[in-house]
Design an enzyme around this catalytic site. Structure first.
Site, PDB file in Angstrom:
ATOM      1  N   GLU A 107     -13.016  42.103  -0.189  1.00  0.00           N
ATOM      2  CA  GLU A 107     -13.562  40.755  -0.080  1.00  0.00           C
ATOM      3  C   GLU A 107     -13.246  40.144   1.287  1.00  0.00           C
ATOM      4  O   GLU A 107     -14.068  39.424   1.866  1.00  0.00           O
ATOM      5  CB  GLU A 107     -13.023  39.880  -1.204  1.00  0.00           C
ATOM      6  CG  GLU A 107     -13.548  40.301  -2.575  1.00  0.00           C
ATOM      7  CD  GLU A 107     -12.919  39.534  -3.715  1.00  0.00           C
ATOM      8  OE1 GLU A 107     -13.682  38.935  -4.496  1.00  0.00           O
ATOM      9  OE2 GLU A 107     -11.685  39.537  -3.833  1.00  0.00           O
ATOM     10  N   GLU A 127     -11.315  44.912  -9.371  1.00  0.00           N
ATOM     11  CA  GLU A 127     -10.836  43.855 -10.265  1.00  0.00           C
ATOM     12  C   GLU A 127     -11.105  44.136 -11.742  1.00  0.00           C
ATOM     13  O   GLU A 127     -10.251  43.857 -12.594  1.00  0.00           O
ATOM     14  CB  GLU A 127     -11.459  42.513  -9.854  1.00  0.00           C
ATOM     15  CG  GLU A 127     -10.821  41.860  -8.643  1.00  0.00           C
ATOM     16  CD  GLU A 127     -11.359  42.389  -7.330  1.00  0.00           C
ATOM     17  OE1 GLU A 127     -11.004  41.826  -6.281  1.00  0.00           O
ATOM     18  OE2 GLU A 127     -12.140  43.376  -7.340  1.00  0.00           O
TER      19      GLU A 127
END
Length: 257
Positions: A107, A127
């Site tokens: 990210e 995640e």
């Protein structure tokens, strides 16, 4: 975290052995570095990389989480890693991805303007394998950057994308041998430094404010909208200096005014 400056380029190195993971304190430190880039007129571009050969960043520090750092902790004005929600930075950031960019590390790379990746680098949003969602930009930025099926696969499975595949899909600008990574990223940064600073800021502002618009609406916003960096460029002495230097066959002397 370490910083160094060379010729208008701020190099920011994540240095948290073993995986360059990011906790709240590191997010704040990274924000301070990017805010320094924003405020210091002598700095034009940032190169962001990780220390060591294995990890660019493993993302959120799960050890800090296990010790009580909340999943929704306040990571500061720039969001997670100091950059993922820093939307008004009109100076470019180049991610020099030296190794694994996992979860929040991916990210962070997605939040950069350009990516230079080492050949062994890999990218993954892990995640979902940890019971979470990539909500520091992964679930938002990746579908805007990749074909929907590819983005959805990465988000739903956590699979690792090799550097060559990232370049194939346009996530990485170039892939180079690991030994050449920083030299290549800094060379790219210095090419940006050679450009007019107000023009660079205007490019970032225009693309940021019009990316979601259809072409006709984007043109209308460009001509009539609130684009202070673009307006400053149009009336700048640098906009006169560029053509003059070209006609006189000499390098331009930018003043940022």
């Amino acid at each position: 975290m370490r910083t160094e400056v060379d010729g208008g380029v701020l190099t920011v190195t994540l240095d948290r052995p073993k995986a360059n993971a990011i906790d709240v304190a590191t997010s704040h430190a990274l924000y301070e570095a990017f805010d320094r880039l924003r405020r210091d007129d002598t700095l034009r571009v940032a190169v962001l990389t990780g220390a060591g050969e294995r990890f660019f960043s493993a993302g959120w520090d799960l050890k800090a989480a296990a010790e009580g750092e909340a999943i929704d902790a306040d990571h500061g004005p720039g969001g997670f890693a100091g950059l993922t929600e820093l939307f008004d930075l009109d100076k470019p950031v180049i991610a020099a991805v030296n190794g694994l960019a996992l979860g929040g590390g991916f990210e962070l790379a997605l939040a950069a303007d350009l990516v230079v990746a080492a050949e062994p680098a890999e990218f993954a949003l892990t995640e979902v394998t940890l019971g979470m969602v990539a909500d520091s930009g992964g679930a938002l930025r990746l579908p805007r950057r990749l074909p929907p099926a590819i983005a959805t696969e990465l988000l739903l499975t956590g699979r690792r994308m090799p550097a060559a595949e990232a370049a194939h899909w346009g996530l990485a600008n170039r892939v180079v041998p690991a030994a050449e990574l920083l030299d290549e990223a800094r060379a790219l940064a210095h090419r940006i430094v050679a450009a007019a600073p107000l023009a660079v800021a205007a490019v970032k502002e225009i693309t940021r404010q019009t990316a979601h618009l259809d072409l006709a609406t984007a043109y209308h916003h460009l001509r009539t909208g609130d684009l202070p960096a673009y307006r400053a460029m149009l009336t700048s002495t640098d906009a006169q200096e560029g053509p003059r230097a070209f006609a006189e066959k000499r390098p331009p002397r930018w003043t940022g005014r």
